[in-house]
Design a protein around this motif. Structure first.
Motif, PDB file in Angstrom:
ATOM      1  N   ASP A  87      -7.149   5.573  15.947  1.00 36.78           N
ATOM      2  CA  ASP A  87      -6.277   5.674  17.120  1.00 36.78           C
ATOM      3  C   ASP A  87      -6.015   4.320  17.787  1.00 36.78           C
ATOM      4  OD1 ASP A  87      -6.056   8.429  16.815  1.00 36.78           O
ATOM      5  OD2 ASP A  87      -7.884   8.788  17.985  1.00 36.78           O
ATOM      6  N   THR A  88      -6.605   3.256  17.253  1.00 35.47           N
ATOM      7  CA  THR A  88      -6.440   1.920  17.831  1.00 35.47           C
ATOM      8  C   THR A  88      -5.128   1.319  17.350  1.00 35.47           C
ATOM      9  OG1 THR A  88      -8.842   1.636  17.723  1.00 35.47           O
ATOM     10  CG2 THR A  88      -7.517  -0.340  18.101  1.00 35.47           C
ATOM     11  N   ASN A  89      -4.260   0.965  18.272  1.00 37.85           N
ATOM     12  CA  ASN A  89      -3.005   0.293  17.910  1.00 37.85           C
ATOM     13  C   ASN A  89      -3.302  -1.171  17.604  1.00 37.85           C
ATOM     14  OD1 ASN A  89      -1.211   2.473  18.240  1.00 37.85           O
ATOM     15  ND2 ASN A  89      -1.286   2.202  20.455  1.00 37.85           N
ATOM     16  N   VAL A  90      -2.812  -1.629  16.447  1.00 38.52           N
ATOM     17  CA  VAL A  90      -3.056  -3.007  16.025  1.00 38.52           C
ATOM     18  C   VAL A  90      -1.759  -3.670  15.569  1.00 38.52           C
ATOM     19  CG1 VAL A  90      -5.443  -2.579  15.336  1.00 38.52           C
ATOM     20  CG2 VAL A  90      -3.620  -2.327  13.649  1.00 38.52           C
ATOM     21  N   ARG A  91      -1.779  -4.981  15.574  1.00 43.24           N
ATOM     22  CA  ARG A  91      -0.698  -5.774  14.981  1.00 43.24           C
ATOM     23  C   ARG A  91      -1.314  -6.582  13.851  1.00 43.24           C
ATOM     24  NH1 ARG A  91       0.473  -9.039  18.827  1.00 43.24           N
ATOM     25  NH2 ARG A  91       1.771  -8.072  19.831  1.00 43.24           N
ATOM     26  N   LEU A  92      -0.777  -6.426  12.651  1.00 40.72           N
ATOM     27  CA  LEU A  92      -1.228  -7.168  11.484  1.00 40.72           C
ATOM     28  C   LEU A  92      -0.228  -8.275  11.184  1.00 40.72           C
ATOM     29  CD1 LEU A  92      -2.207  -4.256   9.051  1.00 40.72           C
ATOM     30  CD2 LEU A  92      -3.610  -5.354  10.810  1.00 40.72           C
ATOM     31  N   THR A  93      -0.725  -9.474  11.037  1.00 41.88           N
ATOM     32  CA  THR A  93       0.123 -10.613  10.689  1.00 41.88           C
ATOM     33  C   THR A  93      -0.357 -11.147   9.344  1.00 41.88           C
ATOM     34  OG1 THR A  93       0.372 -11.161  13.031  1.00 41.88           O
ATOM     35  CG2 THR A  93       0.967 -12.866  11.440  1.00 41.88           C
ATOM     36  N   GLY A  94       0.564 -11.259   8.423  1.00 38.92           N
ATOM     37  CA  GLY A  94       0.203 -11.740   7.092  1.00 38.92           C
ATOM     38  C   GLY A  94       1.426 -11.893   6.226  1.00 38.92           C
ATOM     39  N   GLU A  95       1.296 -11.467   4.978  1.00 38.51           N
ATOM     40  CA  GLU A  95       2.406 -11.585   4.043  1.00 38.51           C
ATOM     41  C   GLU A  95       2.334 -10.477   3.010  1.00 38.51           C
ATOM     42  OE1 GLU A  95       1.586 -15.520   2.767  1.00 38.51           O
ATOM     43  OE2 GLU A  95       0.253 -14.889   1.172  1.00 38.51           O
ATOM     44  N   VAL A  96       3.476 -10.170   2.443  1.00 38.52           N
ATOM     45  CA  VAL A  96       3.553  -9.168   1.395  1.00 38.52           C
ATOM     46  C   VAL A  96       2.970  -9.763   0.113  1.00 38.52           C
ATOM     47  CG1 VAL A  96       5.101  -7.739  -0.001  1.00 38.52           C
ATOM     48  CG2 VAL A  96       5.609  -8.132   2.422  1.00 38.52           C
ATOM     49  N   ASP A  97       2.111  -8.991  -0.525  1.00 39.89           N
ATOM     50  CA  ASP A  97       1.529  -9.409  -1.801  1.00 39.89           C
ATOM     51  C   ASP A  97       1.710  -8.257  -2.778  1.00 39.89           C
ATOM     52  OD1 ASP A  97       0.204 -10.955  -3.657  1.00 39.89           O
ATOM     53  OD2 ASP A  97      -1.485 -11.391  -2.345  1.00 39.89           O
ATOM     54  N   ARG A  98       1.449  -8.498  -4.023  1.00 42.01           N
ATOM     55  CA  ARG A  98       1.568  -7.412  -4.993  1.00 42.01           C
ATOM     56  C   ARG A  98       0.431  -7.498  -6.000  1.00 42.01           C
ATOM     57  NH1 ARG A  98       6.657 -10.269  -7.221  1.00 42.01           N
ATOM     58  NH2 ARG A  98       5.715 -11.653  -8.748  1.00 42.01           N
ATOM     59  N   GLY A  99       0.029  -6.336  -6.452  1.00 44.39           N
ATOM     60  CA  GLY A  99      -1.044  -6.229  -7.433  1.00 44.39           C
ATOM     61  C   GLY A  99      -0.711  -5.130  -8.422  1.00 44.39           C
ATOM     62  N   ILE A 100      -1.695  -4.713  -9.181  1.00 39.04           N
ATOM     63  CA  ILE A 100      -1.444  -3.691 -10.198  1.00 39.04           C
ATOM     64  C   ILE A 100      -1.115  -2.339  -9.581  1.00 39.04           C
ATOM     65  CG2 ILE A 100      -2.800  -4.827 -11.974  1.00 39.04           C
ATOM     66  CD1 ILE A 100      -5.081  -2.896 -11.345  1.00 39.04           C
ATOM     67  N   ARG A 101      -1.489  -2.137  -8.330  1.00 39.67           N
ATOM     68  CA  ARG A 101      -1.195  -0.877  -7.635  1.00 39.67           C
ATOM     69  C   ARG A 101       0.028  -0.967  -6.745  1.00 39.67           C
ATOM     70  NH1 ARG A 101      -7.320   0.985  -6.071  1.00 39.67           N
ATOM     71  NH2 ARG A 101      -8.005   1.211  -8.234  1.00 39.67           N
ATOM     72  N   GLY A 102       0.791  -2.022  -6.848  1.00 38.69           N
ATOM     73  CA  GLY A 102       2.007  -2.172  -6.053  1.00 38.69           C
ATOM     74  C   GLY A 102       1.850  -3.169  -4.923  1.00 38.69           C
ATOM     75  N   ARG A 103       2.784  -3.114  -3.995  1.00 37.46           N
ATOM     76  CA  ARG A 103       2.786  -4.059  -2.872  1.00 37.46           C
ATOM     77  C   ARG A 103       1.742  -3.668  -1.830  1.00 37.46           C
ATOM     78  NH1 ARG A 103       8.053  -3.839  -4.476  1.00 37.46           N
ATOM     79  NH2 ARG A 103       9.128  -5.807  -4.702  1.00 37.46           N
ATOM     80  N   TYR A 104       1.219  -4.689  -1.166  1.00 32.69           N
ATOM     81  CA  TYR A 104       0.290  -4.495  -0.059  1.00 32.69           C
ATOM     82  C   TYR A 104       0.432  -5.671   0.898  1.00 32.69           C
ATOM     83  CZ  TYR A 104      -2.783  -7.809  -2.512  1.00 32.69           C
ATOM     84  OH  TYR A 104      -3.295  -8.922  -3.134  1.00 32.69           O
ATOM     85  N   ILE A 105      -0.184  -5.556   2.060  1.00 33.13           N
ATOM     86  CA  ILE A 105      -0.135  -6.629   3.050  1.00 33.13           C
ATOM     87  C   ILE A 105      -1.433  -7.412   2.988  1.00 33.13           C
ATOM     88  CG2 ILE A 105       0.078  -7.205   5.505  1.00 33.13           C
ATOM     89  CD1 ILE A 105       2.628  -6.063   4.257  1.00 33.13           C
TER      90      ILE A 105
END
Length: 114
Positions: A87-105
């Motif tokens: 229930d905690t609202n967060v802001r994630l700052t990073g970049e799009v990456d990709r692996g064998i399971r698809g895209r992730y942050i």
């Protein structure tokens, strides 16, 4: 002597020419939703707001916003000792990456918004 006079004349002419500016900051193509991140290119900057709703394995979590869910890689040091619940609202700052399971942050910074 003639070469010095020519060099001086060129320098004087260029001194009156306005400099050309160039923006070198973050790209304006920053993604802000999971839906955008799912379609974005590798290394695209991302700033997402939502909730971490689950843990998959090791440093991989399930992040959810109003457009969907996506895996987020968040190393322990990024949490900086904060306790985060679904229930905690967060802001994630990073970049799009990709692996064998698809895209992730790949998350570099986590801010609690509550």
């Amino acid at each position: 002597m003639k070469k010095v006079a020519i060099a001086f004349a060129i320098s004087a002419a260029l001194a009156g020419t306005p400099a050309v500016a160039q923006f070198v900051g973050p790209s304006s193509t920053t993604v802000t939703t999971v839906a955008e991140a799912a379609q974005a290119r590798w290394d695209t900057p991302a700033v997402l707001t939502g909730n971490i709703i689950g843990h998959q394995r090791e440093d991989y979590y399930i992040f959810k916003d109003h457009t969907g869910t996506m895996t987020a890689e968040i190393e322990r040091r990024v949490f900086r000792g904060k306790t985060i619940g679904p229930d905690t609202n967060v802001r994630l700052t990073g970049e799009v990456d990709r692996g064998i399971r698809g895209r992730y942050i790949d998350v570099h910074r986590l801010d609690v918004l509550d």
